[in-house]
Design an enzyme around this catalytic site. Structure first.
Site, PDB file in Angstrom:
ATOM      1  N   GLU A 101       0.641  -1.114  -0.125  1.00 38.55           N
ATOM      2  CA  GLU A 101       0.001  -0.039  -0.085  1.00 38.55           C
ATOM      3  C   GLU A 101       0.901   1.312   0.065  1.00 38.55           C
ATOM      4  OE1 GLU A 101      -2.352   1.573  -0.626  1.00 38.55           O
ATOM      5  OE2 GLU A 101      -3.706   1.802   0.930  1.00 38.55           O
ATOM      6  N   ASP A 102       0.497   2.272  -0.579  1.00 37.49           N
ATOM      7  CA  ASP A 102       1.072   3.565  -0.508  1.00 37.49           C
ATOM      8  C   ASP A 102       1.054   4.117   0.787  1.00 37.49           C
ATOM      9  OD1 ASP A 102      -1.665   4.272  -0.901  1.00 37.49           O
ATOM     10  OD2 ASP A 102      -1.312   5.781  -2.309  1.00 37.49           O
ATOM     11  N   ASP A 105      -3.605   6.027   6.077  1.00 34.30           N
ATOM     12  CA  ASP A 105      -4.047   7.343   6.497  1.00 34.30           C
ATOM     13  C   ASP A 105      -5.071   6.923   7.773  1.00 34.30           C
ATOM     14  OD1 ASP A 105      -4.336  10.263   6.457  1.00 34.30           O
ATOM     15  OD2 ASP A 105      -6.041   9.932   5.177  1.00 34.30           O
ATOM     16  N   PHE A 154      -0.402  16.463   3.210  1.00 31.00           N
ATOM     17  CA  PHE A 154      -0.907  15.719   2.054  1.00 31.00           C
ATOM     18  C   PHE A 154       0.165  15.609   1.046  1.00 31.00           C
ATOM     19  CE2 PHE A 154      -3.135  14.772  -2.009  1.00 31.00           C
ATOM     20  CZ  PHE A 154      -3.803  14.028  -1.370  1.00 31.00           C
ATOM     21  N   ARG A 167       2.073  11.968  -9.984  1.00 28.41           N
ATOM     22  CA  ARG A 167       2.507  10.448  -9.421  1.00 28.41           C
ATOM     23  C   ARG A 167       3.825   9.909 -10.138  1.00 28.41           C
ATOM     24  NH1 ARG A 167      -2.076   7.123  -7.963  1.00 28.41           N
ATOM     25  NH2 ARG A 167      -4.023   8.006  -8.833  1.00 28.41           N
TER      26      ARG A 167
HETATM   27  P1  IMP Z   1      -7.047   5.443   4.357  1.00 31.23           P
HETATM   28  O1  IMP Z   1      -8.362   4.437   3.881  1.00 31.23           O
HETATM   29  O2  IMP Z   1      -7.805   6.662   4.995  1.00 31.23           O
HETATM   30  O3  IMP Z   1      -6.155   4.940   5.054  1.00 31.23           O
HETATM   31  O4  IMP Z   1      -6.551   6.228   3.030  1.00 31.23           O
HETATM   32  C1  IMP Z   1      -5.430   5.253   2.410  1.00 31.23           C
HETATM   33  C2  IMP Z   1      -5.826   6.075   1.010  1.00 31.23           C
HETATM   34  O5  IMP Z   1      -5.846   7.719   0.854  1.00 31.23           O
HETATM   35  C3  IMP Z   1      -4.280   5.971   0.366  1.00 31.23           C
HETATM   36  O6  IMP Z   1      -4.034   4.674  -0.232  1.00 31.23           O
HETATM   37  C4  IMP Z   1      -4.037   6.848  -0.778  1.00 31.23           C
HETATM   38  O7  IMP Z   1      -4.665   6.554  -1.718  1.00 31.23           O
HETATM   39  C5  IMP Z   1      -5.049   7.968  -0.058  1.00 31.23           C
HETATM   40  N1  IMP Z   1      -4.290   8.994   0.784  1.00 31.23           N
HETATM   41  C6  IMP Z   1      -4.202   9.205   2.138  1.00 31.23           C
HETATM   42  N2  IMP Z   1      -3.275  10.260   2.012  1.00 31.23           N
HETATM   43  C7  IMP Z   1      -2.897  10.993   1.198  1.00 31.23           C
HETATM   44  C8  IMP Z   1      -2.002  11.603   0.753  1.00 31.23           C
HETATM   45  O8  IMP Z   1      -1.393  12.417   1.536  1.00 31.23           O
HETATM   46  N3  IMP Z   1      -1.798  12.001  -0.627  1.00 31.23           N
HETATM   47  C9  IMP Z   1      -2.280  11.389  -1.363  1.00 31.23           C
HETATM   48  N4  IMP Z   1      -3.360  10.149  -1.350  1.00 31.23           N
HETATM   49  C10 IMP Z   1      -3.601   9.956   0.221  1.00 31.23           C
HETATM   50 MG    MG Z   2      -4.298   4.175  -2.187  1.00 29.48          MG
END
Ligand code: IMP
Ligand code: MG
Length: 179
Positions: A101-102, A105, A154, A167
């Protein structure tokens, strides 16, 4: 770098990322040592650069698959509703699985994906996330391996987008909005 209403400031250099990827891959290779096949699942689209770098450093027999789970829209806020937009091509029953995963959050995406994968009876599932924003967490979940913990900023680059852009940056940068 200049854009219409925001600028990007480097947070993690390409060199630091490469060094960390090497370290993560060593740990992953050792944790899965002896597996006949590790299924590495990249969560689209943000993980595509990271997974490409990680798999090339793994000293294991590997199969690569992708899953697209999405919170929606071109927003900087992650949604709590997670949908599967593109499912895996392969089976994971009885397999060793690594989810790549990237960013973790709020944690909703990862939690949902792990729940889904769990219903398919894999032998073992671990997670490698490039970035973690622990201060944003809403559900109790943690990747097995994390590249970097970052503050509530962000970020873009190295596969990660803002409104589908940036990207292709080789580094991770934080987005600073003008207003
Ligand atoms: P979560 O479900 O809130 O944990 O969100 C995870 C996803 O939100 C990541 O896989 C990203 O695609 C997106 N995301 C969260 N933070 C960022 C950020 O700082 N930049 C870009 N995408 C983000
Ligand atoms: Mg994502």
């Amino acid at each position: 770098m200049n854009h219409s209403n925001y600028i990007i400031e480097q947070l993690i250099s390409a060199k630091s990322i490469a060094a960390r990827v090497e370290g993560l891959a060593l740990e992953i290779s050792s944790a899965f040592k002896g597996t006949d096949k590790l299924i590495v699942i990249g969560l689209l689209r943000g993980s595509f650069v990271f997974i490409a770098d990680v798999v090339r450093e793994l000293d294991l027999p590997v199969e690569v698959d992708f899953l697209e789970a999405s919170s929606y829209g071109n927003s900087t806020e992650s949604s709590k509703e997670v949908r599967i937009l593109k499912d895996l091509r392969g089976e994971i029953e009885g397999k060793d699985v690594l989810v790549v995963e990237d960013i973790v959050d709020t944690g909703h995406t990862l939690k949902h994906v792990l729940k889904l994968l769990g219903t398919r009876s894999p032998k073992r599932v671990e997670v490698c996330a490039l970035l973690d924003k622990p201060s944003r967490r809403e559900v109790d979940i943690k990747a097995t391996w994390t590249g970097f913990e970052i503050p509530d900023e962000f970020v873009v680059g190295y596969g990660i987008d803002y409104a589908q852009r940036n990207r292709n940056l080789p580094f991770i940068g934080k987005v600073k909005f003008n207003d």
